[in-house]
Design a protein around this motif. Structure first.
Motif, PDB file in Angstrom:
ATOM      1  N   ILE A  70       0.283  -0.816   0.058  1.00 25.50           N
ATOM      2  CA  ILE A  70      -0.054   0.492   0.020  1.00 25.50           C
ATOM      3  C   ILE A  70       1.355   1.085   0.300  1.00 25.50           C
ATOM      4  O   ILE A  70       1.832   1.009   0.573  1.00 25.50           O
ATOM      5  CB  ILE A  70      -1.261  -0.367   0.740  1.00 25.50           C
ATOM      6  N   ALA A  71       0.729   1.931  -1.017  1.00 32.14           N
ATOM      7  CA  ALA A  71       1.063   3.466  -0.895  1.00 32.14           C
ATOM      8  C   ALA A  71       1.061   4.302  -0.306  1.00 32.14           C
ATOM      9  O   ALA A  71      -0.488   4.734   0.004  1.00 32.14           O
ATOM     10  CB  ALA A  71       1.303   4.035  -2.421  1.00 32.14           C
ATOM     11  N   LEU A  72       1.907   4.618   0.762  1.00 33.32           N
ATOM     12  CA  LEU A  72       2.018   5.779   1.540  1.00 33.32           C
ATOM     13  C   LEU A  72       2.493   7.283   1.645  1.00 33.32           C
ATOM     14  O   LEU A  72       3.107   7.010   2.126  1.00 33.32           O
ATOM     15  CB  LEU A  72       2.322   5.357   3.368  1.00 33.32           C
ATOM     16  N   LEU A  73       1.390   8.417   1.159  1.00 34.48           N
ATOM     17  CA  LEU A  73       2.037   9.497   0.788  1.00 34.48           C
ATOM     18  C   LEU A  73       2.402  10.523   1.836  1.00 34.48           C
ATOM     19  O   LEU A  73       1.190  10.522   2.596  1.00 34.48           O
ATOM     20  CB  LEU A  73       1.275   9.676  -0.432  1.00 34.48           C
ATOM     21  N   VAL A  74       2.849  10.933   2.387  1.00 31.60           N
ATOM     22  CA  VAL A  74       3.346  11.650   3.866  1.00 31.60           C
ATOM     23  C   VAL A  74       4.336  13.618   2.833  1.00 31.60           C
ATOM     24  O   VAL A  74       4.381  13.092   1.945  1.00 31.60           O
ATOM     25  CB  VAL A  74       3.672  11.669   5.071  1.00 31.60           C
ATOM     26  N   SER A  75       3.225  14.458   3.064  1.00 28.25           N
ATOM     27  CA  SER A  75       4.433  15.287   2.393  1.00 28.25           C
ATOM     28  C   SER A  75       5.103  16.112   3.162  1.00 28.25           C
ATOM     29  O   SER A  75       5.830  16.717   2.247  1.00 28.25           O
ATOM     30  CB  SER A  75       3.648  16.807   2.446  1.00 28.25           C
ATOM     31  N   ASP A  76       5.684  15.734   4.469  1.00 37.23           N
ATOM     32  CA  ASP A  76       7.127  15.405   4.790  1.00 37.23           C
ATOM     33  C   ASP A  76       7.691  14.304   5.275  1.00 37.23           C
ATOM     34  O   ASP A  76       6.815  14.314   6.707  1.00 37.23           O
ATOM     35  CB  ASP A  76       6.721  16.976   5.674  1.00 37.23           C
ATOM     36  N   VAL A  77       8.089  13.950   5.485  1.00 34.13           N
ATOM     37  CA  VAL A  77       8.198  12.873   6.238  1.00 34.13           C
ATOM     38  C   VAL A  77       9.111  13.190   7.710  1.00 34.13           C
ATOM     39  O   VAL A  77       9.314  12.208   8.936  1.00 34.13           O
ATOM     40  CB  VAL A  77       8.784  11.415   5.444  1.00 34.13           C
ATOM     41  N   THR A  78       9.596  14.514   7.431  1.00 36.63           N
ATOM     42  CA  THR A  78      10.770  14.706   8.710  1.00 36.63           C
ATOM     43  C   THR A  78      10.020  15.485   9.408  1.00 36.63           C
ATOM     44  O   THR A  78       9.750  16.189  10.903  1.00 36.63           O
ATOM     45  CB  THR A  78      11.920  15.988   8.516  1.00 36.63           C
ATOM     46  N   ASN A  79       8.338  15.598   9.574  1.00 36.73           N
ATOM     47  CA  ASN A  79       7.124  16.031  10.212  1.00 36.73           C
ATOM     48  C   ASN A  79       7.096  15.267  11.787  1.00 36.73           C
ATOM     49  O   ASN A  79       5.902  14.075  10.842  1.00 36.73           O
ATOM     50  CB  ASN A  79       5.598  17.221   9.565  1.00 36.73           C
ATOM     51  N   PRO A  80       6.443  15.557  12.439  1.00 35.71           N
ATOM     52  CA  PRO A  80       5.981  14.211  13.671  1.00 35.71           C
ATOM     53  C   PRO A  80       4.835  14.357  13.394  1.00 35.71           C
ATOM     54  O   PRO A  80       4.170  13.524  13.443  1.00 35.71           O
ATOM     55  CB  PRO A  80       6.578  14.842  15.160  1.00 35.71           C
ATOM     56  N   PHE A  81       4.129  14.939  12.975  1.00 37.32           N
ATOM     57  CA  PHE A  81       2.533  14.937  12.620  1.00 37.32           C
ATOM     58  C   PHE A  81       2.239  13.235  11.752  1.00 37.32           C
ATOM     59  O   PHE A  81       1.723  12.342  12.469  1.00 37.32           O
ATOM     60  CB  PHE A  81       1.996  15.546  11.838  1.00 37.32           C
ATOM     61  N   LEU A 102       6.442   4.105   1.846  1.00 32.63           N
ATOM     62  CA  LEU A 102       5.912   4.900   2.061  1.00 32.63           C
ATOM     63  C   LEU A 102       7.037   5.967   1.196  1.00 32.63           C
ATOM     64  O   LEU A 102       8.369   5.734   0.529  1.00 32.63           O
ATOM     65  CB  LEU A 102       7.304   5.601   3.592  1.00 32.63           C
ATOM     66  N   LEU A 103       6.496   6.993   0.733  1.00 28.61           N
ATOM     67  CA  LEU A 103       6.500   7.696  -0.222  1.00 28.61           C
ATOM     68  C   LEU A 103       5.944  10.007   0.061  1.00 28.61           C
ATOM     69  O   LEU A 103       5.345   9.886   0.974  1.00 28.61           O
ATOM     70  CB  LEU A 103       5.818   7.720  -0.941  1.00 28.61           C
ATOM     71  N   ASP A 104       7.267  10.483   0.433  1.00 27.80           N
ATOM     72  CA  ASP A 104       7.646  11.597   0.678  1.00 27.80           C
ATOM     73  C   ASP A 104       7.972  12.650  -0.338  1.00 27.80           C
ATOM     74  O   ASP A 104       8.583  12.853  -1.350  1.00 27.80           O
ATOM     75  CB  ASP A 104       8.629  11.934   0.829  1.00 27.80           C
ATOM     76  N   THR A 105       6.440  12.851  -0.432  1.00 28.81           N
ATOM     77  CA  THR A 105       5.919  14.050  -1.889  1.00 28.81           C
ATOM     78  C   THR A 105       6.721  15.694  -1.558  1.00 28.81           C
ATOM     79  O   THR A 105       6.192  16.271  -2.537  1.00 28.81           O
ATOM     80  CB  THR A 105       4.488  14.296  -1.801  1.00 28.81           C
ATOM     81  N   GLU A 106       7.123  15.820  -0.187  1.00 26.13           N
ATOM     82  CA  GLU A 106       8.297  17.381   0.100  1.00 26.13           C
ATOM     83  C   GLU A 106       6.907  18.126  -0.598  1.00 26.13           C
ATOM     84  O   GLU A 106       7.311  19.560  -0.923  1.00 26.13           O
ATOM     85  CB  GLU A 106       9.722  17.223  -0.783  1.00 26.13           C
ATOM     86  N   GLU A 107       6.099  18.398   0.113  1.00 29.13           N
ATOM     87  CA  GLU A 107       5.386  18.789  -0.306  1.00 29.13           C
ATOM     88  C   GLU A 107       5.010  20.132  -2.002  1.00 29.13           C
ATOM     89  O   GLU A 107       4.188  21.309  -2.238  1.00 29.13           O
ATOM     90  CB  GLU A 107       5.391  20.842   0.353  1.00 29.13           C
TER      91      GLU A 107
END
Length: 334
Positions: A70-81, A102-107
């Motif tokens: 399952i692709a899990l996209l987050v806008s900033d992987v360094t954000n504790p949220f 896990l994919l970091d989309t970097e905002e």
């Protein structure tokens, strides 16, 4: 028959050679065993065990049409949220036999869409936390990719909505009860859907409560942006402020300390999300507490229901509440 060298990884061809059947038969026996007779299936399973054969994700996808990822996209992987989003998702994915990608989309909305399309063969469905896509582009993707959005409400897109706007109302009621009449909002990214919903609620609640409000920003939701946000809030003359998220608020606390602005004596500060560390900063941060890990778990359960072809909820709302700590208090002179 020759046995592959121990250092080599066994393949479907090796298993087929050992059992004397076609490679396609081996693939079916290992991925869709109900389509192969019992005797052949047992012979293939025994040969695979002897050779140490383990199917990779690509092989599973070819044989069954499923990658079990399952692709899990987050806008900033360094954000504790997103830490709790990831943890909550993994708590549901693991027992179901799925692996998160896990994919970091970097905002970036462009990177977000490109990743989803380019890696489509590598995942069965997607969970997008805080999508930066427009409503139209997100809805178009939802028609071709099984997905669930977290912190987003878009027609035609299954979603888990963390109701921070309701928390914003609680923030203003809390500040008004302490005598604040001028309150600022330090805004997040312009492409953030929750950012605009919080601001709209902020304005509506201020009109109801008789509070003068101002908006500064936008700012990236990072501690490093806190200094600029703090300076902008000072220039508004507000006696209290709500930051888009806790990271921005924590960065603001540091800047206020540098400038000799006492929190909360001179200015109250409120954050949003209640991330890990919000109660460790100085002073501990008053913030909107959100059920972040629960959002990850619920999103996975909704997505797996889609993949199973069963009935899936189209939208889930998760409530929030205000957690009062030492960064907010009475208005100066109140």
């Amino acid at each position: 028959m020759p046995t592959p060298e121990p250092a080599s990884r066994a393949t479907l061809a090796d298993v087929a050679a050992r059992t004397g059947v076609a490679i396609s038969t081996v693939s079916r026996a290992l991925t869709r065993p109900e389509r192969v007779n019992a005797a052949t299936r047992e012979r293939i399973a025994a040969a695979a065990a002897e050779l140490g054969y383990t199917p990779n994700a690509a092989a599973r996808a070819l044989g069954s049409g499923r990658t079990r990822s399952i692709a899990l996209l987050v806008s900033d992987v360094t954000n504790p949220f997103y830490f709790d989003i990831i943890r909550g998702a993994q708590q549901e994915l693991g027992p179901a036999g799925y692996t998160p990608l896990l994919l970091d989309t970097e905002e970036s909305e462009e990177l977000e869409e490109a990743m989803l399309r380019r890696l489509r063969a590598s995942y069965d469905g997607a969970i997008i936390a805080a999508s930066r896509l427009t409503d139209r582009r997100l809805a178009e993707l939802a028609r071709t990719v099984p997905l669930v959005a977290i912190n987003r409400q878009t027609r035609g897109v299954p979603s888990v909505f963390i109701d921070t706007p309701a928390g914003v109302e609680q923030v203003l009621e809390h500040l008004v009860s302490h005598g604040h009449r001028r309150v600022a909002y330090a805004a997040g990214p312009p492409t953030s859907w929750p950012n605009e919903r919080r601001w709209r609620t902020f304005v509506a609640a201020s009109e109801r409560l008789g509070v003068a409000v101002s908006r500064v920003g936008p700012f990236e939701p990072r501690q490093s942006q806190g200094a600029a946000a703090a300076d902008a809030v000072i220039n508004t003359g507000a006696t209290a402020c709500l930051a888009f998220n806790d990271l921005l608020a924590i960065g603001m606390l540091r800047r206020f300390a540098e400038r000799g602005v006492r929190v909360p004596d001179d200015l109250s500060v409120v954050g949003c999300d209640d991330i890990f560390g919000a109660d460790f900063c100085h002073p501990p941060l008053t913030t909107i507490t959100a059920p972040i890990a629960q959002a990850g778990r619920v999103a996975v359960s909704m997505l797996l229901a889609q993949l199973a072809g069963g009935a899936s909820r189209r939208g889930v709302r998760l409530p929030t509440h205000l957690t009062i700590r030492a960064s907010s208090g009475p208005a100066p002179g109140g």
